[in-house]
Design a protein around this motif. Structure first.
Motif, mmCIF file in Angstrom:
data_model
loop_
_atom_site.group_PDB
_atom_site.id
_atom_site.type_symbol
_atom_site.label_atom_id
_atom_site.label_comp_id
_atom_site.label_asym_id
_atom_site.label_seq_id
_atom_site.Cartn_x
_atom_site.Cartn_y
_atom_site.Cartn_z
ATOM 1 N N ILE A 35 -8.866 14.269 -17.113
ATOM 2 C CA ILE A 35 -8.988 15.569 -16.692
ATOM 3 C C ILE A 35 -8.419 15.731 -15.429
ATOM 4 O O ILE A 35 -8.921 15.190 -14.574
ATOM 5 C CB ILE A 35 -10.589 16.048 -16.445
ATOM 6 N N GLU A 36 -7.413 16.638 -15.430
ATOM 7 C CA GLU A 36 -6.489 16.614 -14.028
ATOM 8 C C GLU A 36 -7.071 17.712 -13.295
ATOM 9 O O GLU A 36 -6.792 19.112 -13.820
ATOM 10 C CB GLU A 36 -5.018 16.660 -14.350
ATOM 11 N N ASN A 48 0.009 15.842 -8.579
ATOM 12 C CA ASN A 48 1.047 14.586 -8.340
ATOM 13 C C ASN A 48 1.836 14.187 -9.523
ATOM 14 O O ASN A 48 1.346 13.987 -10.682
ATOM 15 C CB ASN A 48 0.131 13.432 -7.910
ATOM 16 N N PRO A 49 3.391 14.109 -9.317
ATOM 17 C CA PRO A 49 3.984 13.983 -10.605
ATOM 18 C C PRO A 49 3.832 12.949 -11.488
ATOM 19 O O PRO A 49 4.197 12.740 -12.662
ATOM 20 C CB PRO A 49 5.368 14.472 -10.000
ATOM 21 N N ASP A 50 3.317 11.892 -10.402
ATOM 22 C CA ASP A 50 3.348 10.530 -11.411
ATOM 23 C C ASP A 50 2.301 10.483 -12.677
ATOM 24 O O ASP A 50 2.076 9.959 -13.243
ATOM 25 C CB ASP A 50 2.835 9.792 -10.322
ATOM 26 N N ILE A 51 1.420 11.625 -12.348
ATOM 27 C CA ILE A 51 0.332 11.927 -13.474
ATOM 28 C C ILE A 51 0.705 11.775 -14.823
ATOM 29 O O ILE A 51 0.132 11.259 -15.554
ATOM 30 C CB ILE A 51 -0.781 12.906 -13.049
ATOM 31 N N ASP A 52 1.879 12.401 -15.068
ATOM 32 C CA ASP A 52 2.445 12.394 -16.189
ATOM 33 C C ASP A 52 2.852 11.165 -16.841
ATOM 34 O O ASP A 52 2.552 10.670 -17.823
ATOM 35 C CB ASP A 52 3.844 13.253 -16.315
ATOM 36 N N SER A 53 3.573 9.994 -16.031
ATOM 37 C CA SER A 53 3.829 8.750 -16.557
ATOM 38 C C SER A 53 2.681 8.098 -16.655
ATOM 39 O O SER A 53 2.294 7.039 -17.488
ATOM 40 C CB SER A 53 4.965 8.065 -15.596
ATOM 41 N N ILE A 54 1.539 8.252 -15.624
ATOM 42 C CA ILE A 54 0.413 7.179 -15.562
ATOM 43 C C ILE A 54 -0.537 7.504 -16.863
ATOM 44 O O ILE A 54 -1.087 6.734 -17.355
ATOM 45 C CB ILE A 54 -0.426 7.681 -14.364
ATOM 46 N N SER A 55 -0.559 8.866 -17.405
ATOM 47 C CA SER A 55 -1.483 9.201 -18.285
ATOM 48 C C SER A 55 -0.847 9.433 -19.598
ATOM 49 O O SER A 55 -1.419 10.083 -20.347
ATOM 50 C CB SER A 55 -2.274 10.487 -17.936
ATOM 51 N N ARG A 56 0.437 8.947 -19.907
ATOM 52 C CA ARG A 56 1.068 8.949 -21.257
ATOM 53 C C ARG A 56 0.091 8.502 -22.008
ATOM 54 O O ARG A 56 -0.480 7.524 -22.046
ATOM 55 C CB ARG A 56 2.153 8.453 -21.281
ATOM 56 N N TRP A 184 -2.501 11.004 -4.449
ATOM 57 C CA TRP A 184 -2.138 11.612 -2.940
ATOM 58 C C TRP A 184 -1.048 12.595 -3.436
ATOM 59 O O TRP A 184 -0.187 12.342 -4.208
ATOM 60 C CB TRP A 184 -1.638 10.622 -2.114
ATOM 61 N N PRO A 185 -0.893 13.878 -2.780
ATOM 62 C CA PRO A 185 0.190 14.662 -2.980
ATOM 63 C C PRO A 185 1.451 14.078 -2.700
ATOM 64 O O PRO A 185 1.454 13.162 -1.796
ATOM 65 C CB PRO A 185 -0.120 15.781 -2.094
#
Ligand code: G4P
Length: 295
Positions: A35-36, A48-56, A184-185
């Motif tokens: 849940i973002e 945070n753009p990393d969320i896409d790769s982290i939560s694949r 972090w942003p």
């Protein structure tokens, strides 16, 4: 200004970010649903753009929090935008019980396919596990506490208070990790930093408050004309420094010899903007869909 902006990114970014990202990567292995939480006033900058790769490979739900502070019409555009992008998103005021119903429905919808797959495979009692992720101050702890119906997670901007996997059982079929995933942003564009600072999601030590207030005044004058005049009883002038001086005078922020105290006026203005005293506002709008361009 460029030099200042470079200094700005170096000052706060690296250490915190790596640690938070690592913690998220560990936590995320334990869950089915991420849940973002984004800030409804700036859904791009607060993501945070990393969320896409982290939560694949995980189910995803986006929450646009602080909807009470955001421009309703713009939030509607964002919901439409996410829906067209195939992402489930729902607006929320994490402090209000009435928001929770629609968020719970959205969680149920996000889980529905997994529950059905489990059912078909004969797995009946396995709860769906979820975690809440987002940048500091976006409302993660408030949301978890509200959802859990008790003070289950520590509120406030204190990253990493509890580690260890405590689960909050929400219904028989849903469990929530009690520690919010902190990201972090992350930005290269200084304008993103300014937007985050305007809503209070970046420390006031990063950008000089007076400089920030001038940026905020320019934004208000361009995007919500008349609001400053109405709030502070002043003639809205084209030049931001003059507006700030007028705010100082109209609010009695004066130095010895009746000189306007623009530093104090800047803090007052920023506080008003952040807590919604200048009305509901959104700092980012979604891109216009291709079909509408040139209409
Ligand atoms: P975090 O865990 O993501 O770091 O955020 P947290 O829940 O601590 O919330 C940060 C601040 O944002 C809190 O205010 C909280 O009350 C406020 N907040 C959270 N959700 C909403 C919302 O939907 N609308 C509004 N208007 N505010 C929200 P604070 O000033 O730090 O503390 P306090 O006001 O609760 O004392």
């Amino acid at each position: 200004m460029d030099q200042e902006n470079n200094k700005m990114t170096v000052q706060w970014y690296p250490g915190h970010m790596t640690k938070a990202r690592r913690a998220m990567e560990t936590d995320i292995r334990l869950v089915d649903l991420v849940i973002e939480i984004l800030d409804a006033r700036l859904p791009v900058s607060s993501r945070n753009p990393d969320i896409d790769s982290i939560s694949r490979q995980k189910d995803r739900l986006i929450i646009l929090n602080k909807k009470d502070l955001a421009d309703e019409a713009v939030t509607a555009l964002w919901l439409d935008y996410f829906s067209r992008s195939g992402i489930q998103a729902v607006p929320m005021d994490a402090r209000s019980r009435s928001s929770l119903r629609s968020v719970k429905d959205a969680i149920a919808k996000a889980e529905a396919d997994r529950m059905e797959r489990n059912r078909k495979r004969g797995i009946l009692n396995r709860p769906v596990r979820a975690l809440v992720a987002g940048i500091p101050n976006v409302g993660k702890s408030t949301f978890i506490n509200m959802l859990a119906g008790k003070s289950a997670a520590k509120t406030g901007n204190k990253p990493g208070v509890t580690r260890g996997n405590q689960w909050i059982s929400l219904r028989s079929n849903l469990e929530l990790l009690d520690t919010p995933g902190l990201l972090w942003p992350k930005f290269e564009d200084p304008a993103v930093g300014v937007r985050l600072a305007l809503v209070g999601s970046l420390s006031d030590t990063v950008i000089d408050p007076e400089e920030l207030a001038l940026r905020g005044i320019r934004f208000m004058t361009a995007s919500y004309p008349g609001r400053l005049a109405e709030k502070y009883g002043l003639a809205e002038q084209a030049e931001a420094p003059a507006v700030l001086t007028d705010i100082a005078v109209s609010r009695g922020c004066l130095l010895k010899g009746s000189q306007p105290d623009t530093a104090r006026a800047a803090r007052l203005f920023l506080d008003d903007l952040r807590r919604g005293a200048l009305g509901r506002l959104s700092l980012e709008k979604p891109p216009v869909p291709d079909a509408e361009v040139g209409r």
